[in-house]
Design an enzyme around this catalytic site. Structure first.
Site, PDB file in Angstrom:
ATOM      1  N   GLU A   1      48.853  37.565 -36.317  1.00 38.48           N
ATOM      2  CA  GLU A   1      48.688  38.279 -35.052  1.00 38.48           C
ATOM      3  C   GLU A   1      49.973  38.994 -34.653  1.00 38.48           C
ATOM      4  O   GLU A   1      49.946  40.131 -34.174  1.00 38.48           O
ATOM      5  CB  GLU A   1      48.285  37.302 -33.936  1.00 38.48           C
ATOM      6  CG  GLU A   1      46.977  36.561 -34.191  1.00 38.48           C
ATOM      7  CD  GLU A   1      47.187  35.219 -34.863  1.00 38.48           C
ATOM      8  OE1 GLU A   1      46.486  34.273 -34.499  1.00 38.48           O
ATOM      9  OE2 GLU A   1      48.066  35.107 -35.755  1.00 38.48           O
TER      10      GLU A   1
ATOM     11  N   CYS B   1      47.416  30.429 -32.506  1.00 39.96           N
ATOM     12  CA  CYS B   1      48.072  29.158 -32.197  1.00 39.96           C
ATOM     13  C   CYS B   1      48.498  29.112 -30.725  1.00 39.96           C
ATOM     14  O   CYS B   1      48.781  30.136 -30.101  1.00 39.96           O
ATOM     15  CB  CYS B   1      49.267  28.930 -33.122  1.00 39.96           C
ATOM     16  SG  CYS B   1      50.603  30.124 -32.955  1.00 39.96           S
TER      17      CYS B   1
ATOM     18  N   ALA C   1      37.136  24.980 -69.601  1.00 42.21           N
ATOM     19  CA  ALA C   1      36.835  26.005 -70.594  1.00 42.21           C
ATOM     20  C   ALA C   1      36.145  25.317 -71.761  1.00 42.21           C
ATOM     21  O   ALA C   1      36.702  24.376 -72.349  1.00 42.21           O
ATOM     22  CB  ALA C   1      38.113  26.703 -71.054  1.00 42.21           C
TER      23      ALA C   1
ATOM     24  N   ALA D   1      37.119  20.894 -77.278  1.00 42.11           N
ATOM     25  CA  ALA D   1      38.024  20.831 -78.431  1.00 42.11           C
ATOM     26  C   ALA D   1      37.249  20.393 -79.659  1.00 42.11           C
ATOM     27  O   ALA D   1      36.134  19.860 -79.566  1.00 42.11           O
ATOM     28  CB  ALA D   1      39.176  19.861 -78.158  1.00 42.11           C
TER      29      ALA D   1
ATOM     30  N   TRP E   1      42.269  28.790 -79.394  1.00 41.31           N
ATOM     31  CA  TRP E   1      41.815  29.036 -78.024  1.00 41.31           C
ATOM     32  C   TRP E   1      40.298  29.057 -78.027  1.00 41.31           C
ATOM     33  O   TRP E   1      39.695  29.669 -78.918  1.00 41.31           O
ATOM     34  CB  TRP E   1      42.340  30.371 -77.504  1.00 41.31           C
ATOM     35  CG  TRP E   1      43.818  30.440 -77.415  1.00 41.31           C
ATOM     36  CD1 TRP E   1      44.674  30.991 -78.295  1.00 41.31           C
ATOM     37  CD2 TRP E   1      44.616  29.922 -76.340  1.00 41.31           C
ATOM     38  NE1 TRP E   1      45.966  30.875 -77.854  1.00 41.31           N
ATOM     39  CE2 TRP E   1      45.943  30.218 -76.650  1.00 41.31           C
ATOM     40  CE3 TRP E   1      44.306  29.261 -75.158  1.00 41.31           C
ATOM     41  CZ2 TRP E   1      46.990  29.854 -75.810  1.00 41.31           C
ATOM     42  CZ3 TRP E   1      45.347  28.913 -74.333  1.00 41.31           C
ATOM     43  CH2 TRP E   1      46.670  29.208 -74.652  1.00 41.31           C
TER      44      TRP E   1
ATOM     45  N   ARG F   1      45.565  30.488 -61.057  1.00 40.25           N
ATOM     46  CA  ARG F   1      46.760  29.635 -60.954  1.00 40.25           C
ATOM     47  C   ARG F   1      47.743  30.199 -59.924  1.00 40.25           C
ATOM     48  O   ARG F   1      48.385  29.454 -59.188  1.00 40.25           O
ATOM     49  CB  ARG F   1      47.463  29.555 -62.313  1.00 40.25           C
ATOM     50  CG  ARG F   1      46.813  28.652 -63.342  1.00 40.25           C
ATOM     51  CD  ARG F   1      47.660  28.651 -64.598  1.00 40.25           C
ATOM     52  NE  ARG F   1      47.111  27.806 -65.648  1.00 40.25           N
ATOM     53  CZ  ARG F   1      47.659  27.663 -66.851  1.00 40.25           C
ATOM     54  NH1 ARG F   1      48.776  28.316 -67.148  1.00 40.25           N
ATOM     55  NH2 ARG F   1      47.110  26.886 -67.757  1.00 40.25           N
TER      56      ARG F   1
ATOM     57  N   ASP G   1      49.035  18.516 -75.795  1.00 37.40           N
ATOM     58  CA  ASP G   1      49.109  19.980 -75.819  1.00 37.40           C
ATOM     59  C   ASP G   1      50.422  20.554 -75.305  1.00 37.40           C
ATOM     60  O   ASP G   1      50.703  21.735 -75.536  1.00 37.40           O
ATOM     61  CB  ASP G   1      47.953  20.576 -74.996  1.00 37.40           C
ATOM     62  CG  ASP G   1      46.591  20.212 -75.565  1.00 37.40           C
ATOM     63  OD1 ASP G   1      46.529  19.854 -76.756  1.00 37.40           O
ATOM     64  OD2 ASP G   1      45.603  20.284 -74.807  1.00 37.40           O
TER      65      ASP G   1
ATOM     66  N   GLU H   1      43.141  21.136 -64.321  1.00 35.05           N
ATOM     67  CA  GLU H   1      42.803  21.772 -65.600  1.00 35.05           C
ATOM     68  C   GLU H   1      42.443  20.787 -66.704  1.00 35.05           C
ATOM     69  O   GLU H   1      42.345  21.168 -67.860  1.00 35.05           O
ATOM     70  CB  GLU H   1      43.953  22.675 -66.042  1.00 35.05           C
ATOM     71  CG  GLU H   1      44.083  23.949 -65.221  1.00 35.05           C
ATOM     72  CD  GLU H   1      44.592  25.128 -66.030  1.00 35.05           C
ATOM     73  OE1 GLU H   1      44.571  25.060 -67.277  1.00 35.05           O
ATOM     74  OE2 GLU H   1      45.005  26.121 -65.419  1.00 35.05           O
TER      75      GLU H   1
END
Length: 325
Positions: A55, A79, A158, A166, A174, A188, A204, A255
């Site tokens: 504001e 506020c 993923a 995996a 990947w 991220r 990893d 993750e």
């Protein structure tokens, strides 16, 4: 001419608020726009480290009564408490004298909730509170922290089409392509903290940083879910419930791996799911999730609502939000 109502203006204000994270922490990322005769004449967002507030940014330079004839749209209630870092936004609004103030969400902070609204109304300025879904989404980290005492948790997975993360030997780089990985890095860059399990860290050695041009300085703070010793520059928690101890954290990006992901889901601490699916089949690989402790299939239904889906190269991204009463 297309008519624009309060909901449309608030949606636009909420989109502006996306620029605030995570630089605004520890304050909420708020946006404000000032509208006159159907045109935006000023706008502001919470600045880095939390001040000035949105504001103050939108109204600066207008002077006493300089906002007459306007409507101020702001995603969070202005506020009302005093601070050594600057005046209360409700007082700044009153001094500027807009005709109307439209608020997306009431502030759950007890120092402000409804106090800011009442103070502005007492000054003779019309106030409308929308409880708007777009502003609520833009403030999800702050609102979760204030109401539940923990950060808003996003779990990212993923995986292959058959739900593997995996090969049987643990090889996972990947699964997804460049576009999907860039999308992950963009998410991220908007997080306070990022977490992996100790097993994933040891296997990893993930960097858990942001590797997009112009955003490399926005890497989130690293957290490990483990009973081991924290590596340099990271913090350790022993169980998911300890995310409440991440002081000031509004958002947490989990993750994996499979054990960490399952533990957060089993404790019902995941607010949003980000699923990246690659068009590959792995077969007897490592599953994306460990045991969730589910005993009744009926308990798995009606918990997740689709919020987004898009194609990222050859991969598919889908997000779901947790349905909570």
């Amino acid at each position: 001419m297309i008519a624009v109502d309060d909901a449309d203006w608030m949606a636009a204000t909420a989109r502006l608020a996306a620029r605030t994270y995570p630089l605004c922490r520890p304050n909420p990322g708020v946006a404000a726009i000032l509208v006159k005769d159907g045109r935006v004449i000023a706008r502001g967002i919470t600045q880095a480290t939390g001040r000035p507030h949105a504001e103050a940014e939108a109204l600066k330079g207008l002077g006493e009564g300089g906002a007459k004839g306007t409507t101020l749209y702001v995603t969070l209630e202005p506020c009302a408490h005093k601070s050594e870092r600057g005046p209360a936004c409700s007082d700044i609004v009153i001094a500027a004298r807009p005709d109307r103030v439209v608020i997306g969400q009431l502030d759950p902070d007890k120092r402000t909730t409804r106090i800011g609204v009442k103070r502005i109304e007492a000054a003779g300025i019309d106030v409308t509170v929308l409880d708007d879904e777009h502003s609520r989404a833009s403030l999800k980290g702050y609102l979760t922290r204030e109401k539940l005492g923990r950060p808003y948790v996003t779990l990212k997975l993923a995986m292959s089409l058959d739900g593997c993360i995996a090969l049987p030997d643990g090889s996972s780089q990947w699964i997804t392509g460049d576009a999907a990985r860039a999308h992950v890095h963009a998410h991220r860059a908007r997080q306070d903290h990022i977490l992996v399990g100790g097993g994933t860290w040891r296997a990893d050695k993930p960097r858990l940083d942001v590797r997009l041009p112009g955003l490399v300085d926005r890497s989130p703070d690293r957290v490990l879910l483990t009973r081991g010793i924290a590596p340099d520059g990271a913090r350790v928690i022993n169980e998911p419930a300890q995310i409440s101890s991440l002081e000031g954290a509004q958002t947490l990006y989990v993750e994996g791996g499979a054990v960490a992901a399952a533990s957060f889901l089993a404790e019902d601490l995941v607010d949003e799911l980000h699923l990246y699916r690659a068009p590959i089949l792995i077969g007897s690989g490592q599953s994306a999730l460990g045991d969730l402790g589910l005993e009744n299939l009926a308990d798995a239904h009606d918990r997740w609502q689709l919020s987004d889906t898009r194609q990222l190269g050859s991969d598919t991204f889908t997000s779901y939000v947790r349905v909570r009463n």
